[in-house]
Write an enzyme that holds these catalytic residues in place. Structure first.
Site, PDB file in Angstrom:
ATOM      1  N   ALA A 848      -0.455  -7.223 -17.267  1.00  0.00           N
ATOM      2  CA  ALA A 848      -1.425  -7.046 -16.185  1.00  0.00           C
ATOM      3  C   ALA A 848      -2.325  -8.270 -16.194  1.00  0.00           C
ATOM      4  CB  ALA A 848      -2.237  -5.775 -16.372  1.00  0.00           C
ATOM      5  N   LYS A 849      -2.945  -8.511 -15.076  1.00  0.00           N
ATOM      6  CA  LYS A 849      -3.875  -9.639 -14.996  1.00  0.00           C
ATOM      7  C   LYS A 849      -4.797  -9.404 -13.814  1.00  0.00           C
ATOM      8  CE  LYS A 849      -4.435 -13.352 -17.545  1.00  0.00           C
ATOM      9  NZ  LYS A 849      -4.388 -13.301 -19.009  1.00  0.00           N
ATOM     10  N   GLY A 850      -6.012  -9.835 -13.992  1.00  0.00           N
ATOM     11  CA  GLY A 850      -6.968  -9.735 -12.898  1.00  0.00           C
ATOM     12  C   GLY A 850      -7.707 -11.038 -12.725  1.00  0.00           C
TER      13      GLY A 850
END
Length: 1613
Positions: A848-850
């Site tokens: 995941a990455k934001g």
């Protein structure tokens, strides 16, 4: 002190001027000019001098010096010029005026008066009085200061003036002429000053000598004293003349006495005669004697001397002995300033007037009225007191007294004696007085009295009234008739009490008490312009809006339409406190709301306690359509306020508020989707999208309705309501003519349908809607979404921040980045999540990455302000993510409030730090606690009670595992052998600093960061290590802090800002440089391509790309000048502690050249792994805390106590994954086909994008096969991650994690002290299944390789879950973890190649064993199967060498000896050497079970049969078959399995033979003799295989068939 400093500066300038004079003039002249300069510039302000260039100062000085050389004191000298350097030797932007005159009073004042009269701005005026000596020809002989000489030199006044530039030569001449004329007047007045005073004394003497009977003695005495008072410096005499009374045909007339003129009357006598006539109207006219001895009048012409005021005439009658008037003396002049400050009771004549008025009034001087009247007379206009007669004065004064502080308007008019002026006294309430009112009163009086304005003065005191005196000149020959009462009524109306109207309207609107309070603040607040434009009643409504303003509401609005307005026009009033609103702030807002500003009028409302502004805008819609005021008022006003407050964006979408009848939040929702479209690279601009929505308002409203139907929790859409809405949209879309518009509107509908959740309807605790939006989307439902497509996505949008969070699955984890890529932050995050996906292969969560961007960073913000805004935006972003995330309460899923969900439960949301957010974990955890999120401070790892990655050095240590393994493969022990390093970063950094302290054998020959380049060509490893440690321990450090005394010869620390760097011989040698000088960037490139052992990347930026990539494709502009190609790398090893140091294609290119390099997501996986351990540990122990078995303090201490073991667990994962990569590299060289098939199958299943991952094509892989080349480590890094991720996903979806035996893998992620205390809790962990699946996948792929599962799926048809289960059974049955650990313990004791060969031996055995378990289907549980086989396998492993026979025993012995010779312990060597034979033990045990024999007995027969039939040899030949496709690979595996199976069948047959000898060898001989025919056929076939005459798969198919026949021949026998 300031004065001293300024004087020193002046002297310094004059010193420079003197030096210039001496350098260009002869000595004597230079001295003369220097003396003059000191005198001339003595009084010039320093700033005027300092502004001059020395050249101009020199030129100006000489110019003025030359100007004074020749001067006749009788002829004033004036020069007007525009200095030009070529013509005059100096330069100025102004016109320069020089005046030289005999020194006398009034010169400077009079010159200034004349220049002002001409409307010229005076920029500078300097006056110097010089003591000069001149010869008979008026030539200058000497000059000195008047104070410094006693000689009787003449005093001359030199005036230098600078005014606005005038270029017209005629105008310059006119200025010169007018100044000469003024100077003549001054000269004449001053020269006649004493004669005029003498005439005044003569008048006194004459009056004293004669006293006419008709003149009151007191008045006579008063006249004498007045003249004496004048001579006491109370009057400046300007002119004098005399008149005599003559008889002319029975009438008296006045004629001028010839040659009586003095002062200005001597000049230009005709002009002055006319001036006197117009002033007094007397000369030559019919003369009527006046009753008073002395009279006063004002001149109608401004004085040109001293002050620009109207001078006064004083006329004194002359009498003969009989008391008859025989003439007049007339003085022209000005009362001095003291007269106007003197009490009139001290002024002769005036004092008698005052006493006469007091007598007429009859008031006691001590009484109230007397005091009031006396005060009125004291402040009465002084000039009027001289001119007015007693009766009129009394009437006027008593009239003023009668006002008695009442707030009313009164007018008093006086005509002057000679019928030329009106003096009008107007009294108005002080609170209504203003300049604007004064001008209006003046205009009214001029109009009504047919007069021209002359002058005014205002008198303000403590009275409630203000007094304004207007001096007006008649336009005609005589005054007009006027009605003073009617005129006064007009003045009253003009000064109308709008304020009283305001009070009345306020009482009507608010009630009397509130109105009075309001008036105390706002009675005088409204400006005249407002009062002209609006009624008091309107003001009351405006005051209501002003009352709405406070700190929280800085703006109020009123939208209205004037009664006179028609069509599309409306008016908008903005109410604002403090400063006015700049139009530049408002106009864009209006335009974006679809309005055109036709006009604007601002009004400042100055209340007693604050200032307010009302801006009244006249507006029309940009389409000129008529606006429905009632419909638009509410939405428009709220939208405007939100935009002004920054809660809504100011852009073209706001046109939808009026154009589509939407409110601001509906527009914000549509805007947010448009922002998302931009981020997914939808090819239409934001303006185009806004315009399109506005062009189709009906569809736009339906889209909003669709959104509401799907997500409004208050909505209860009936069955089919949503479908009906979609149908209406589609029907409307059919009528849209534009294809682009159609595509856009359909995409909006698609996005709304792809949205799973939103916080749009959530409110704060105060009941306000949240000022940011979050959409949770299913990206797979969005057409054309950029690849790779995440499983879930949350898009956050607000005026302050935008961001996106992408997840690879429901349980996913990754950092949040503070991005600076406003235009494409999703593209940046997508690239990061792709890397995170593969990085997270070793941990529980998927990738995941934001990322978020700050949209309103304060302009010019410093670091502190920037950080503050970044944190605020981060907090908004975190809250938005949690707004749409489920929670767990008591083990139950609790959906977020006011969120309609269109997906399943989804409570797992974990974040981490990334670029820009390294210190934000505690902030995120505070918000997690605020929201009651079930993960608590496990929500964001690394916070106050988490693991500090920098202190643990976990990322650097993880990457160092890669470095150590690379070097072990090259025969270098990094902890024992010195090696050279070039680094990227500095010792203050986590990864670089920690990394460069992981070995004291490092020889850091060079490093660089964004500021400096560090070079140490031949470092002392121990000393430089200690110095690096010192720098690392500093609170903040840079390379500049490095002790340069420790740097070896030829090295240094160089700023990257340097123009060039000198390259020393030592630098040339270590970096392979030929040049003598290089720029900093060139030196860095040389360092990167140098032949060092290690390049360690611990910095930020991308420094290596592929030769086929452009810098633009890399997307790191800051390092374009440094970047090299992968093929240019000459180091042996690259360690990627930092992210993105190399592009993937750059790595591949370097690896193809022979550089040992993995990828960043492999090397620096330690950080994410550590965070995952932290999260999993916290989830476990927080359950213990929640039930009260552990306090919060104990929990935090426990976390700290486990730090070292957590680090060990993390590093073990790094160690084993890099080991798996090296093994995969070896295997791919042996055969690349399985990898090619693995990639193709993943690609076909949509699980990998070959192009996106830069994986080689099938054609390229086939070409590598032909050149005996395998896969590169960077390619394998990608494949190993996908292998783990895919397997992990399938295992989670299966029942494997629920298998009680396999479930024990959950313990592997936790430190031992947790297992000791909370083992039971581990098996209740909320992520137990995910942990188990992750650990099994990691273990399997690490030890069995990338293609293991895929090969078994192809050969057995089993799914991944069954393969994993079989793998665990085989692994634990053979107790392989013990063997693996023994092999891994041989690091740096035996060559890596030996370790890998042992690992591969075990891998082959385990692969076949796994396949065996898949096919046998024992029917037992996993635990029972392991418990059955493990002890029996252990027994068979003992002394296995003695059981082997023939060639198989020889091979075992040779392999054992090889390993022992390499340094492998004998026991381990014996076991590993037998790996190829151990696999058969499974069949042996199974056969023993079937035949009821002991496994050892079965083994003896088995190996004997194999030796006699040469089955191990035939299996070797099968293994060596070259496979070209998957079918051949399956066939090869089938051949081996069939041979094994038949060997077991033959073993069983031999064991089942009736009778026969007990000895194994004899028993096998007996069995073969019984089947001699079949045996001979087999022997013949072996000869054919051995001859190689017929090879390939057909031959072995026949061989297997023959073996089957042999095995089955037992039944025939």
């Amino acid at each position: 002190m300031l004065h001293v400093a300024q004087e020193e500066a002046r002297l310094d300038l004059l010193k420079q001027l003197k030096e210039r004079l001496q350098s260009r003039l002869d000595k004597d002249k230079a001295a003369e000019v220097d003396t003059f300069a000191h005198l001339f510039y003595a009084a010039v302000p320093l700033e005027d001098l300092a502004d001059r260039r020395l050249d101009d100062l020199y030129g100006a000085t000489l110019s003025v010096w030359h100007f004074i050389q020749q001067f006749d004191p009788e002829a004033p000298k004036v020069r007007v010029l525009n200095p030009d350097f070529e013509e005059h030797g100096w330069q100025s932007t102004h016109t320069f005026i020089a005046v030289l005159h005999e020194d006398m009073p009034f010169l400077v004042d009079s010159v200034r008066v004349e220049l002002n009269r001409r409307g010229m701005t005076v920029h500078a005026i300097h006056n110097a009085v010089l003591a000069v000596g001149r010869d008979d020809e008026h030539r200058l002989q000497r000059v000195a200061s008047p104070e410094e000489t006693d000689a009787p030199e003449a005093r001359e006044s030199l005036i230098a003036i600078e005014v606005d530039r005038h270029s017209n030569p005629a105008e310059l001449e006119e200025i010169e002429a007018s100044l000469l004329e003024v100077l003549r007047e001054v000269r004449t007045a001053v020269s006649d000053f004493d004669p005029m005073r003498a005439q005044a004394r003569a008048a006194i003497e004459e009056l004293e000598a004669t006293r006419p009977a008709q003149v009151d003695p007191a008045d006579h005495r008063e006249a004498i004293e007045f003249l004496q008072w004048l001579l006491q410096d109370n009057f400046t005499f300007l002119g004098y003349d005399e008149y005599e009374v003559r008889e002319d045909q029975g009438r008296q007339r006045l004629d001028k006495v010839q040659n009586s003129e003095l002062g200005v009357f001597r000049l230009d006598q005709p002009r002055y005669r006319e001036r006197i006539r117009t002033d007094l109207g007397v000369e030559g006219d019919h003369y009527v004697p006046m009753p008073q001895l002395m009279s006063f009048a004002k001149s109608a012409h401004h004085a040109r001397i001293h002050r620009p005021t109207y001078p006064d005439y004083i006329s004194i009658d002359r009498y003969d002995d009989q008391g008859r008037v025989i003439g007049e003396r007339r003085f022209l002049g000005m009362f001095t300033a003291t007269v106007y400050n003197e009490s009139p009771r001290n002024v002769p004549i005036l004092r008698r007037k005052l006493q006469a008025v007091m007598d007429i009034a009859g008031f006691s001087p001590k009484g109230h009225n007397g005091k009031q009247l006396l005060q009125i007379l004291e402040v009465y206009p002084r000039d009027d007191l001289f001119q007015i007669d007693i009766e009129e004065l009394a009437q006027t004064a008593l009239g003023i007294l009668d006002i008695r502080e009442r707030r009313r308007v009164r007018l008093f008019i006086r005509e002057d004696t000679f019928g030329k002026f009106y003096s009008c006294l107007v009294f108005v309430p002080r609170d209504v007085f203003s300049t604007e009112l004064r001008v209006r009163l003046q205009e009214l009086l001029c109009e009504e009295l047919d007069a021209t304005f002359g002058d005014f003065n205002t008198y303000l005191s403590e009275s409630v009234l203000a007094r304004i005196q207007f001096i007006l000149r008649f336009n005609g020959e005589k005054p007009v008739e006027y009605d003073i009462k009617r005129l006064e009524e007009k003045l009253v109306k003009l000064a109308r009490n709008w304020r009283d109207d305001l009070l009345n309207a306020s009482i009507e609107g608010f009630g009397e008490e509130s109105a009075n309070l309001l008036m105390s603040r706002f009675r005088d607040a409204f400006p005249a312009s407002y009062r002209e434009d609006f009624s008091a009643r309107t003001a009351v409504y405006d005051l209501q809006h002003i009352g709405e303003l406070d700190e929280g509401a800085p703006l109020a609005l009123s939208l209205y339409r004037l009664i006179e307005e028609e069509g599309s026009g409306v008016n908008l009033k903005l109410f604002h406190r403090g400063a006015p609103i700049p139009l530049s702030d408002v106009l864009p807002m209006m335009e974006n709301l679809g309005l055109r500003v036709i006009g604007e009028r601002p009004y400042e409302v100055q209340a007693s306690d604050a200032s307010y502004w009302i801006h009244d805008f006249n507006l029309e819609h940009h389409t000129s359509v008529e606006m429905n005021l009632q419909e638009m008022r509410g939405p428009f006003i709220e939208a405007f306020q939100r935009i002004w407050a920054g809660e809504a964006d100011n852009d073209a979408f706001n046109r939808l508020i009026i154009g589509a009848n939407l409110d601001w939040r509906e527009v914000a929702m549509l805007r947010a989707y448009a922002r998302y479209l931009k981020q997914i690279r939808f090819g239409m601009s934001q303006d185009y999208i806004a315009t399109t929505l506005g062009s189709h308002p009906e569809i736009t409203r339906e889209l909003v309705s669709l959104f509401e139907l799907r997500f409004d929790p208050a909505e209860r859409p009936g069955e089919g309501d949503i479908e009906e809405c979609e149908s209406r949209i589609l029907t409307l879309l059919d009528e849209v003519p534009s294809l682009n518009d159609d595509q856009l509107l359909r995409r909006y509908m698609e996005l709304i349908k792809a949205t799973l959740r939103t916080n749009y309807y959530q409110r704060t605790e105060e009941g306000r809607y949240k000022d940011y939006l979050a959409f949770k989307l299913d990206p797979s439902q969005v057409s054309g979404i950029p690849k790779p497509c995440p499983a879930y996505e949350i898009f956050v949008c607000s005026p302050r921040v935008e961001g996106v969070h992408l997840r690879g699955g429901k349980v996913a984890r990754g950092g949040l980045r503070w991005s600076d890529r406003h235009e494409d932050f999703r593209t940046e995050v997508l690239g990061l999540v792709k890397a995170q996906q593969v990085k997270n292969a070793v941990i529980v969560p998927m990738g995941a990455k934001g990322g978020f961007v700050c949209k309103r960073m304060p302009e010019g913000a410093d670091r502190e302000a920037t950080q503050k805004e970044g944190i605020a935006c981060y907090q908004i972003f975190i809250r938005a993510l949690l707004d749409v995330t489920d929670n767990l309460v008591g083990g139950e899923v609790v959906p977020p409030r006011d969120v309609v969900r269109h997906d399943d439960n989804d409570p797992y949301l974990v974040v981490a730090a990334d670029k820009g957010t390294a210190t934000f974990s505690d902030i995120a955890n505070e918000i997690s606690t605020e929201y009651g999120h079930w993960l608590g401070d496990a929500f964001a790892s690394g916070g106050a009670n988490g693991y500090d990655h920098k202190k643990m050095a976990i990322t650097a240590k993880g990457a160092w595992e890669s470095v150590k393994r690379h070097f072990r493969g090259l025969g270098v022990n990094t902890q024992e052998d010195e090696f050279s390093v070039v680094g990227i970063g500095d010792m203050a950094g986590d990864v670089f600093g920690n990394g460069m302290l992981l070995s004291d054998k490092i020889r850091l020959v060079g490093a660089f960061n964004h500021l400096h380049i560090f070079v140490d060509p031949t470092p002392d490893a121990a000393a430089s290590f200690a110095e690096r440690q010192r720098l690392f321990d500093m609170p903040r450090s840079s390379w500049e802090d490095y002790n340069t005394e420790l740097i070896s010869e030829g090295g240094g620390i160089f700023p990257r800002s340097a123009k060039s760097i000198t390259i020393t011989p030592q630098m040339k040698k270590v970096f392979g440089i030929r040049e003598d000088k290089l720029s900093p960037n060139e030196l860095i490139r040389a360092m990167l391509v140098s032949k060092v052992d290690l390049v360690w990347n611990g910095g930020i930026g991308t420094y290596v790309k592929s030769s086929e990539e452009t810098d633009a494709e890399v997307g790191d502009k800051a390092n374009d000048a440094l970047r090299i190609d992968g093929r240019e790398l000459n180091c042996r090893v690259v360690g990627e502690g930092g992210n993105l140091g190399l592009t993937q294609r750059g790595r591949m290119e370097a690896a193809a050249k022979g550089v040992r390099v993995n990828t960043d997501f492999i090397d620096n996986a330690g950080g994410v792994n550590c965070s995952d351990h932290e999260v999993n540990i916290k989830i476990l122990i927080d359950e213990v805390v929640s039930r009260g078995d552990l306090t919060e303090k104990q929990r935090n201490q426990l976390l700290a106590d486990m730090t070292d073991e957590v680090s060990e667990l993390v590093l073990l994962d790094n160690y084993r994954q890099t080991q798996a990569l090296d093994l995969a590299e070896l295997l791919s060289r042996q055969g690349i086909g399985p990898y090619r098939r693995f990639i193709s199958e993943l690609e076909a299943a949509g699980q990998i994008d070959r192009e996106l991952e830069f994986l080689p094509s099938d054609e390229e892989l086939l070409e590598r096969t032909q050149h005996n080349q395998g896969m590169t480590l960077p390619e394998l890094s990608v494949l190993i991650s996908y292998a783990k991720s895919v397997l992990k996903g399938d295992l989670i979806a299966s029942d494997v994690p629920d298998d009680p035996t396999i479930m024990r893998f959950v313990e592997r992620v936790f430190p031992s002290m947790l297992a000791e205390r909370y083992r039971d809790e581990m098996y209740e962990h909320r992520l137990k299944r995910e942990i188990v699946a992750t650990q099994v996948a990691n273990d399997l792929v690490d030890y069995m390789g990338v293609v293991f599962v895929r090969r078994l799926m192809d050969s057995t048809g089993a799914d991944r879950a069954d393969i994993a289960r079989a793998y665990v059974i085989a692994r634990d049955s053979f107790q392989l973890p013990r063997l693996w650990e023994q092999i891994e313990a041989l690091d740096n004791k035996v060559p890596s190649q030996v370790q890998y060969s042992m690992m591969l031996d075990l891998m082959r055995m385990l692969r076949r064993s796994t396949r065996w378990f898949l096919r046998q289907r024992t029917g037992m549980s996993t635990r029972d199967t392991i418990d059955y086989f493990a002890p029996r396998l252990a027994q068979l492993q003992e002394n296995i060498g003695k059981r082997l026979r023939g060639e198989e025993q020889e091979q075992w012995s040779a392999r054992r000896q090889e390993l022992v010779k390499a340094g492998v312990p004998e026991a381990l060597a014996s076991t590993v050497a037998a790996a190829g034979s151990l696999y058969a033990a499974l069949g042996i045990i199974q056969t023993a079970r079937q035949t009821d024999e002991k496994p050892q007995r079965v083994a003896e027969i088995f190996y004997e049969v194999g030796a006699r039939l040469e089955l191990p040899w035939i299996i070797q030949q099968v293994t060596r078959l070259e496979v070209r496709d998957g079918w051949q690979a399956k066939a090869r595996d089938t051949f081996r399995d069939d041979i094994d199976r038949q060997q077991l069948a033959l073993t069983a047959s031999v064991l089942g033979m009736d009778g026969g000898p007990r000895d194994s060898a004899e028993r096998v001989d007996r069995w073969l003799s019984l089947h001699e025919g079949m045996h001979q056929r087999w022997r013949h076939l072996l000869e054919e295989v051995g001859s190689g005459s017929q090879g390939g798969f057909p031959l072995f198919a026949v061989a297997v068939r023959e073996l089957v026949d042999l095995a089955e021949s037992n039944s025939e026998a």
